[in-house]
Motif scaffolding. Sequence first.
Motif, PDB file in Angstrom:
ATOM      1  N   VAL A 125       0.742  -1.126   0.118  1.00  0.00           N
ATOM      2  CA  VAL A 125      -0.036   0.036   0.001  1.00  0.00           C
ATOM      3  C   VAL A 125       0.858   1.226  -0.025  1.00  0.00           C
ATOM      4  O   VAL A 125       0.570   2.200  -0.650  1.00  0.00           O
ATOM      5  CB  VAL A 125      -1.078   0.076   1.255  1.00  0.00           C
ATOM      6  CG1 VAL A 125      -1.779   1.209   1.250  1.00  0.00           C
ATOM      7  CG2 VAL A 125      -1.964  -1.083   1.127  1.00  0.00           C
ATOM      8  N   THR A 126       1.680   1.259   0.939  1.00  0.00           N
ATOM      9  CA  THR A 126       2.980   2.376   0.693  1.00  0.00           C
ATOM     10  C   THR A 126       3.614   2.429  -0.571  1.00  0.00           C
ATOM     11  O   THR A 126       3.834   3.730  -1.045  1.00  0.00           O
ATOM     12  CB  THR A 126       3.752   2.306   1.935  1.00  0.00           C
ATOM     13  OG1 THR A 126       3.252   1.941   3.054  1.00  0.00           O
ATOM     14  CG2 THR A 126       4.861   3.373   1.797  1.00  0.00           C
ATOM     15  N   LEU A 127       3.939   1.304  -1.110  1.00  0.00           N
ATOM     16  CA  LEU A 127       4.591   1.626  -2.499  1.00  0.00           C
ATOM     17  C   LEU A 127       3.594   2.170  -3.405  1.00  0.00           C
ATOM     18  O   LEU A 127       3.941   3.023  -4.269  1.00  0.00           O
ATOM     19  CB  LEU A 127       5.121   0.075  -2.818  1.00  0.00           C
ATOM     20  CG  LEU A 127       6.156  -0.275  -2.127  1.00  0.00           C
ATOM     21  CD1 LEU A 127       6.562  -1.643  -2.764  1.00  0.00           C
ATOM     22  CD2 LEU A 127       7.385   0.634  -2.235  1.00  0.00           C
ATOM     23  N   GLY A 128       2.581   1.773  -3.561  1.00  0.00           N
ATOM     24  CA  GLY A 128       1.297   2.227  -4.166  1.00  0.00           C
ATOM     25  C   GLY A 128       1.033   3.686  -4.177  1.00  0.00           C
ATOM     26  O   GLY A 128       0.866   4.664  -5.054  1.00  0.00           O
ATOM     27  N   PHE A 129       1.017   4.155  -2.875  1.00  0.00           N
ATOM     28  CA  PHE A 129       0.685   5.581  -2.635  1.00  0.00           C
ATOM     29  C   PHE A 129       1.909   6.488  -3.111  1.00  0.00           C
ATOM     30  O   PHE A 129       1.634   7.425  -3.673  1.00  0.00           O
ATOM     31  CB  PHE A 129       0.656   5.926  -1.121  1.00  0.00           C
ATOM     32  CG  PHE A 129       0.311   7.285  -0.677  1.00  0.00           C
ATOM     33  CD1 PHE A 129      -1.196   7.578  -1.047  1.00  0.00           C
ATOM     34  CD2 PHE A 129       1.333   8.045  -0.400  1.00  0.00           C
ATOM     35  CE1 PHE A 129      -1.258   9.157  -0.638  1.00  0.00           C
ATOM     36  CE2 PHE A 129       1.009   9.603  -0.193  1.00  0.00           C
ATOM     37  CZ  PHE A 129      -0.228   9.816  -0.253  1.00  0.00           C
ATOM     38  N   LEU A 130       3.259   6.007  -2.770  1.00  0.00           N
ATOM     39  CA  LEU A 130       4.293   6.593  -3.264  1.00  0.00           C
ATOM     40  C   LEU A 130       4.124   6.646  -4.929  1.00  0.00           C
ATOM     41  O   LEU A 130       4.587   7.741  -5.650  1.00  0.00           O
ATOM     42  CB  LEU A 130       5.686   6.122  -2.934  1.00  0.00           C
ATOM     43  CG  LEU A 130       5.828   6.281  -1.450  1.00  0.00           C
ATOM     44  CD1 LEU A 130       7.231   5.246  -1.282  1.00  0.00           C
ATOM     45  CD2 LEU A 130       6.534   7.589  -1.198  1.00  0.00           C
ATOM     46  N   ARG A 131       3.991   5.668  -5.670  1.00  0.00           N
ATOM     47  CA  ARG A 131       3.627   5.680  -7.162  1.00  0.00           C
ATOM     48  C   ARG A 131       2.667   6.672  -7.594  1.00  0.00           C
ATOM     49  O   ARG A 131       2.848   7.411  -8.522  1.00  0.00           O
ATOM     50  CB  ARG A 131       3.108   4.384  -7.459  1.00  0.00           C
ATOM     51  CG  ARG A 131       3.044   4.163  -9.024  1.00  0.00           C
ATOM     52  CD  ARG A 131       4.324   4.260  -9.756  1.00  0.00           C
ATOM     53  NE  ARG A 131       4.459   5.656 -10.209  1.00  0.00           N
ATOM     54  CZ  ARG A 131       5.683   6.186 -10.872  1.00  0.00           C
ATOM     55  NH1 ARG A 131       6.683   5.432 -11.082  1.00  0.00           N
ATOM     56  NH2 ARG A 131       5.650   7.390 -11.345  1.00  0.00           N
ATOM     57  N   MET A 132       1.720   6.821  -6.676  1.00  0.00           N
ATOM     58  CA  MET A 132       0.519   7.698  -7.105  1.00  0.00           C
ATOM     59  C   MET A 132       1.039   9.261  -6.800  1.00  0.00           C
ATOM     60  O   MET A 132       0.858  10.048  -7.795  1.00  0.00           O
ATOM     61  CB  MET A 132      -0.699   7.460  -6.308  1.00  0.00           C
ATOM     62  CG  MET A 132      -1.785   8.291  -6.476  1.00  0.00           C
ATOM     63  SD  MET A 132      -3.299   8.238  -5.453  1.00  0.00           S
ATOM     64  CE  MET A 132      -2.780   9.083  -3.958  1.00  0.00           C
ATOM     65  N   LEU A 155      -6.450   6.508  -7.343  1.00  0.00           N
ATOM     66  CA  LEU A 155      -6.442   5.587  -6.463  1.00  0.00           C
ATOM     67  C   LEU A 155      -6.152   4.345  -6.677  1.00  0.00           C
ATOM     68  O   LEU A 155      -5.486   3.565  -5.895  1.00  0.00           O
ATOM     69  CB  LEU A 155      -7.717   5.851  -5.630  1.00  0.00           C
ATOM     70  CG  LEU A 155      -8.015   6.951  -4.670  1.00  0.00           C
ATOM     71  CD1 LEU A 155      -9.272   6.869  -3.487  1.00  0.00           C
ATOM     72  CD2 LEU A 155      -6.885   7.109  -3.607  1.00  0.00           C
ATOM     73  N   ALA A 156      -6.706   3.981  -7.867  1.00  0.00           N
ATOM     74  CA  ALA A 156      -6.163   2.497  -8.437  1.00  0.00           C
ATOM     75  C   ALA A 156      -4.576   2.482  -8.273  1.00  0.00           C
ATOM     76  O   ALA A 156      -4.240   1.176  -8.126  1.00  0.00           O
ATOM     77  CB  ALA A 156      -6.751   2.300  -9.664  1.00  0.00           C
ATOM     78  N   ARG A 157      -3.754   3.404  -8.361  1.00  0.00           N
ATOM     79  CA  ARG A 157      -2.294   3.236  -8.363  1.00  0.00           C
ATOM     80  C   ARG A 157      -2.054   2.670  -6.959  1.00  0.00           C
ATOM     81  O   ARG A 157      -0.794   2.355  -6.832  1.00  0.00           O
ATOM     82  CB  ARG A 157      -1.657   4.562  -8.634  1.00  0.00           C
ATOM     83  CG  ARG A 157      -1.936   5.000  -9.952  1.00  0.00           C
ATOM     84  CD  ARG A 157      -1.032   4.258 -10.957  1.00  0.00           C
ATOM     85  NE  ARG A 157       0.128   4.652 -11.286  1.00  0.00           N
ATOM     86  CZ  ARG A 157       1.174   3.911 -12.020  1.00  0.00           C
ATOM     87  NH1 ARG A 157       0.925   2.708 -12.414  1.00  0.00           N
ATOM     88  NH2 ARG A 157       2.313   4.615 -12.492  1.00  0.00           N
ATOM     89  N   VAL A 158      -2.433   3.007  -5.709  1.00  0.00           N
ATOM     90  CA  VAL A 158      -2.303   2.686  -4.591  1.00  0.00           C
ATOM     91  C   VAL A 158      -2.029   1.004  -4.563  1.00  0.00           C
ATOM     92  O   VAL A 158      -1.468   0.506  -3.642  1.00  0.00           O
ATOM     93  CB  VAL A 158      -3.394   3.170  -3.503  1.00  0.00           C
ATOM     94  CG1 VAL A 158      -3.048   2.572  -2.107  1.00  0.00           C
ATOM     95  CG2 VAL A 158      -3.427   4.809  -3.489  1.00  0.00           C
ATOM     96  N   PHE A 159      -2.996   0.388  -5.283  1.00  0.00           N
ATOM     97  CA  PHE A 159      -3.098  -0.789  -5.318  1.00  0.00           C
ATOM     98  C   PHE A 159      -2.325  -1.553  -6.514  1.00  0.00           C
ATOM     99  O   PHE A 159      -2.596  -3.044  -7.001  1.00  0.00           O
ATOM    100  CB  PHE A 159      -4.401  -1.472  -5.321  1.00  0.00           C
ATOM    101  CG  PHE A 159      -5.400  -1.072  -4.302  1.00  0.00           C
ATOM    102  CD1 PHE A 159      -5.121  -1.498  -2.828  1.00  0.00           C
ATOM    103  CD2 PHE A 159      -6.268   0.120  -4.372  1.00  0.00           C
ATOM    104  CE1 PHE A 159      -5.908  -0.820  -1.837  1.00  0.00           C
ATOM    105  CE2 PHE A 159      -6.973   0.888  -3.412  1.00  0.00           C
ATOM    106  CZ  PHE A 159      -6.780   0.444  -2.333  1.00  0.00           C
TER     107      PHE A 159
END
Length: 330
Positions: free
Chosen positions: A138-145, A157-161
């Motif tokens: 989840v943290t990696l996804g948030f950083l990607r977003m 928000l789909a990038r979070v996953f």
Amino acid sequence: MSDSDYGRARGATCPLHPDDLAQRTCTRCGNFMCDTCSERGTQSHCPPCRAREGLGRDFPLDRDNWSFSRLFDVCLDAFKREWVMLSVGALLVFAASMGGNLLSQMFSFIGAATDSVVAMVMTTLVGIALTWVIQGAVTLGFLRMAMDVLQGQRADLARVFSQFSKLGTYLLTMLLTFALVLPLVLVGLGIMVAIFVAGAGISLAELNSLSEFDGAMRGVSPGLIGLMVLVSAVLYLGPGMWLMLPLVLVQPALADQENPTALETMRLAYAHAKGFRLSIFGVLALGGFILILGVILCCLPALPAMGFFQLLLAGLYLAISRGGRQERFG
């Protein structure tokens, strides 16, 4: 890059930078790429392919023009544009963190109930591993977003996953991080135990359980505890800080790469951090202050503050991982 690609690239030069040896090939057109073209391994397409496919990175800062004020301004502008979705993403990260911490505390409680130091350590390690699994993706996804937002895109928000495929690499990277830091931790613990045993006038054989350890600690003078804290602070704020600060870039490096490996991610984190350790510390201090301020103002502002903190970290990584001529780590 595959072994065959390395074989093809050995001795070849980059067509865009003839003075540089090729390190990998473009996965789209097959042309050779140097480290500059691949942005230190974070891109699998060469610059012409990225331009044709609209994959170019629109981020104004790099190692050569970076500054605290410019980073803050860029992140603030991006945050103003997408603060709602960034706050929702921060809420998802917070929920994952709470779930991971709850599991970790449950395992720690189980270990403490056994009144055995060994059992407590083992269950604590299991709890930490589960926390990594829950928080990591989840943290990696948030950083990607956050990186998408900083590069002019909409917050999705789909990038979070979107980073669950990297979970195995993330866990391996965390294990490498743990192995790297463990010797320093053991040295620090050894020094503190030696001070404790010498100052309290007891032997390690007398500390067979947690209750006996608690009883021994109650008889320790404040001066001895202060000495243990001082020695620990000197150790961790000196060599410990130098060693561990680049590890802050591990998660952004994983989120930024398309097909990361654990060793390459660690190498990139230390390569990007070279000459920027004080900058990393400064950004962490600034982000921590904003986060604490959000908590003090009440719970609700803490989510935007958390989102902005992660945005600062993502922006710092994008800035110091691009531009300049970086030496390889190791």
